[in-house]
Write a protein that holds these residues in place. Structure first.
Motif, PDB file in Angstrom:
ATOM      1  N   LEU A  35       0.863  -1.061   0.157  1.00  0.00           N
ATOM      2  CA  LEU A  35       0.067  -0.095   0.038  1.00  0.00           C
ATOM      3  C   LEU A  35       0.747   1.086  -0.140  1.00  0.00           C
ATOM      4  O   LEU A  35       1.783   1.348   0.978  1.00  0.00           O
ATOM      5  N   ILE A  36       0.716   2.206  -0.842  1.00  0.00           N
ATOM      6  CA  ILE A  36       1.464   3.389  -0.911  1.00  0.00           C
ATOM      7  C   ILE A  36       0.689   4.468  -0.838  1.00  0.00           C
ATOM      8  O   ILE A  36      -0.527   4.834  -1.442  1.00  0.00           O
ATOM      9  N   THR A  37       1.146   5.564   0.345  1.00  0.00           N
ATOM     10  CA  THR A  37       0.389   6.568   0.548  1.00  0.00           C
ATOM     11  C   THR A  37       1.556   7.744   0.904  1.00  0.00           C
ATOM     12  O   THR A  37       2.792   7.381   0.655  1.00  0.00           O
ATOM     13  N   TYR A  38       1.021   8.884   0.854  1.00  0.00           N
ATOM     14  CA  TYR A  38       1.750   9.902   1.257  1.00  0.00           C
ATOM     15  C   TYR A  38       1.832   9.998   2.786  1.00  0.00           C
ATOM     16  O   TYR A  38       1.172   9.441   3.554  1.00  0.00           O
ATOM     17  N   CYS A  39       2.771  10.867   3.370  1.00  0.00           N
ATOM     18  CA  CYS A  39       3.116  11.017   4.606  1.00  0.00           C
ATOM     19  C   CYS A  39       2.192  11.889   5.500  1.00  0.00           C
ATOM     20  O   CYS A  39       2.609  12.777   6.189  1.00  0.00           O
ATOM     21  N   GLY A  40       0.755  11.543   5.290  1.00  0.00           N
ATOM     22  CA  GLY A  40       0.090  12.415   6.290  1.00  0.00           C
ATOM     23  C   GLY A  40      -0.106  11.656   7.544  1.00  0.00           C
ATOM     24  O   GLY A  40       0.466  10.729   7.822  1.00  0.00           O
ATOM     25  N   SER A  41      -0.535  12.579   8.518  1.00  0.00           N
ATOM     26  CA  SER A  41      -0.699  12.180   9.770  1.00  0.00           C
ATOM     27  C   SER A  41      -1.476  10.931  10.067  1.00  0.00           C
ATOM     28  O   SER A  41      -1.232  10.110  10.913  1.00  0.00           O
ATOM     29  N   GLN A  42      -2.475  10.893   9.207  1.00  0.00           N
ATOM     30  CA  GLN A  42      -3.305   9.595   9.357  1.00  0.00           C
ATOM     31  C   GLN A  42      -2.563   8.281   9.188  1.00  0.00           C
ATOM     32  O   GLN A  42      -2.663   7.502   9.832  1.00  0.00           O
ATOM     33  N   TYR A  43      -1.858   8.479   8.054  1.00  0.00           N
ATOM     34  CA  TYR A  43      -1.058   7.287   7.418  1.00  0.00           C
ATOM     35  C   TYR A  43       0.345   7.044   8.295  1.00  0.00           C
ATOM     36  O   TYR A  43       0.671   5.954   8.429  1.00  0.00           O
ATOM     37  N   ALA A  44       0.799   8.109   8.938  1.00  0.00           N
ATOM     38  CA  ALA A  44       2.116   7.989   9.518  1.00  0.00           C
ATOM     39  C   ALA A  44       1.903   7.638  11.097  1.00  0.00           C
ATOM     40  O   ALA A  44       2.750   7.717  11.914  1.00  0.00           O
ATOM     41  N   SER A  45       0.890   7.537  11.385  1.00  0.00           N
ATOM     42  CA  SER A  45       0.182   7.231  12.890  1.00  0.00           C
ATOM     43  C   SER A  45       0.750   5.672  13.335  1.00  0.00           C
ATOM     44  O   SER A  45       0.815   4.960  12.478  1.00  0.00           O
ATOM     45  N   ALA A  46       0.928   5.688  14.594  1.00  0.00           N
ATOM     46  CA  ALA A  46       1.148   4.169  14.982  1.00  0.00           C
ATOM     47  C   ALA A  46      -0.049   3.553  14.982  1.00  0.00           C
ATOM     48  O   ALA A  46      -0.006   2.196  14.655  1.00  0.00           O
ATOM     49  N   LYS A  47      -1.351   3.818  14.736  1.00  0.00           N
ATOM     50  CA  LYS A  47      -2.434   3.404  14.842  1.00  0.00           C
ATOM     51  C   LYS A  47      -2.481   2.547  13.366  1.00  0.00           C
ATOM     52  O   LYS A  47      -2.888   1.382  13.310  1.00  0.00           O
ATOM     53  N   PHE A  48      -1.848   3.205  12.249  1.00  0.00           N
ATOM     54  CA  PHE A  48      -1.974   2.723  11.069  1.00  0.00           C
ATOM     55  C   PHE A  48      -0.773   1.820  10.852  1.00  0.00           C
ATOM     56  O   PHE A  48      -1.144   0.865  10.165  1.00  0.00           O
ATOM     57  N   GLN A  49       0.258   1.908  11.407  1.00  0.00           N
ATOM     58  CA  GLN A  49       1.336   1.080  11.401  1.00  0.00           C
ATOM     59  C   GLN A  49       0.839  -0.474  12.161  1.00  0.00           C
ATOM     60  O   GLN A  49       1.357  -1.642  11.520  1.00  0.00           O
ATOM     61  N   THR A  50       0.016  -0.312  13.073  1.00  0.00           N
ATOM     62  CA  THR A  50      -0.601  -1.679  13.769  1.00  0.00           C
ATOM     63  C   THR A  50      -1.634  -2.218  12.738  1.00  0.00           C
ATOM     64  O   THR A  50      -1.656  -3.414  12.603  1.00  0.00           O
ATOM     65  N   PHE A  51      -2.355  -1.324  12.031  1.00  0.00           N
ATOM     66  CA  PHE A  51      -3.186  -1.784  11.295  1.00  0.00           C
ATOM     67  C   PHE A  51      -2.344  -2.722  10.026  1.00  0.00           C
ATOM     68  O   PHE A  51      -3.059  -3.741   9.740  1.00  0.00           O
ATOM     69  N   ALA A  52      -1.436  -2.004   9.529  1.00  0.00           N
ATOM     70  CA  ALA A  52      -0.625  -2.818   8.418  1.00  0.00           C
ATOM     71  C   ALA A  52      -0.070  -4.171   8.712  1.00  0.00           C
ATOM     72  O   ALA A  52       0.127  -4.858   8.179  1.00  0.00           O
TER      73      ALA A  52
END
Length: 284
Positions: free
Chosen positions: A93-110
């Motif tokens: 999954l490719i995204t830009y470095c927005g706060s939503q995508y760069a958050s710890a919550k999103f890293q856990t999701f990935a």
């Protein structure tokens, strides 16, 4: 004092913001995926005051869009989970470095969904060009049609240029029913030739590279003169001599000349069926 002035300027944050842009580098296209939803791009955009999250498949160009209730990382992951439940979990999954995508919550999701998350800089949108192009498509559709869902269905059932297949055919191996009259036989599933689809996808990427590299970048805004030697056997092409290349002649599209950057001279050979890029390395 000169050294102190240079040190002061080198540490100036404002000077760094307005420094001259670097020379444009040639585009490096990614390889076409082998299957649908293996490689996916995502982006968040605003339309008519509403925030929306978008996912697009690199293979089929199939687009999923969901309106966000808020801009939190939790809502972002919830919407992507909805997209993946309808399609499948991608490998990348490719995204830009927005706060939503760069958050710890999103890293856990990935990590929980077992996909590779690639972050790209927001200052270089061409790195995530697939998502940027999809946002333009969706906004254009929504401006023309008040029914947003129907406009997306229209896109999904429209054959893509040079592919002769719609996103639904490439993603699901079948056409989707719309309010246009259609024979029942056309709605039957039909297996696509994967090798032919991948060849056409790679051809489109190479063509995009040709068009991108032909545009002059910063510091290279002039055309170099050339002499037409003779007509080439291909359609609307000529053999020209620039007088500056290591090779004696090269093939160019048209007779305007050859665009030359600092270290790369690129010429285009085009006929009715295909386009092939020749890159000649030259020394400064």
């Amino acid at each position: 004092m000169t050294a102190q002035i240079e040190e002061k300027v080198s540490d100036c944050a404002i000077c760094h913001d307005y420094v001259a842009a670097q020379q444009k580098e040639p585009l490096i296209p990614s390889q076409a995926p082998d299957l649908p939803w293996v490689e996916v791009a995502s982006d968040i955009f605003t339309f008519s005051g509403d925030n929306n999250i978008l996912s697009i498949d690199y293979y089929s160009k199939y687009i999923e869009v969901t309106q966000l209730k808020d801009m939190s990382a939790h809502e972002t992951t919830e919407c992507l989970e909805e997209h993946f439940s309808r399609q499948e979990i991608p490998e990348k999954l490719i995204t830009y470095c927005g706060s939503q995508y760069a958050s710890a919550k999103f890293q856990t999701f990935a990590k929980n969904y077992d996909f590779k998350h690639v972050l790209v800089s927001a200052k270089h949108p061409c790195v995530n060009g697939e998502a940027e192009a999809a946002v333009k498509i969706v906004k254009s559709l929504w401006r023309k049609n008040e029914d947003r869902h129907k406009s997306l269905l229209t896109y999904r059932t429209t054959p893509l240029p040079t592919m002769n297949l719609s996103p639904s055919q490439m993603c699901m191996a079948r056409r989707l029913r719309t309010n246009l009259p259609m024979s029942c036989n056309l709605l039957q599933p039909e297996v696509n030739n994967q090798n032919e689809v991948k060849r056409r996808l790679q051809f489109n990427k190479n063509k995009q590279k040709c068009n991108y590299d032909r545009k002059p970048g910063p510091g290279s805004r002039e055309w170099k003169p050339a002499v037409v030697v003779r007509h080439h056997t291909t359609w609307r092409s000529y053999v020209v001599d620039t007088g500056t290349l290591k090779c004696n002649s090269c093939i160019a599209f048209g007779i305007r000349g050859i665009q030359q950057n600092k270290c790369v001279t690129q010429t285009i050979l085009q006929n009715r069926d295909y386009m092939q890029t020749f890159v000649s390395r030259t020394q400064q």
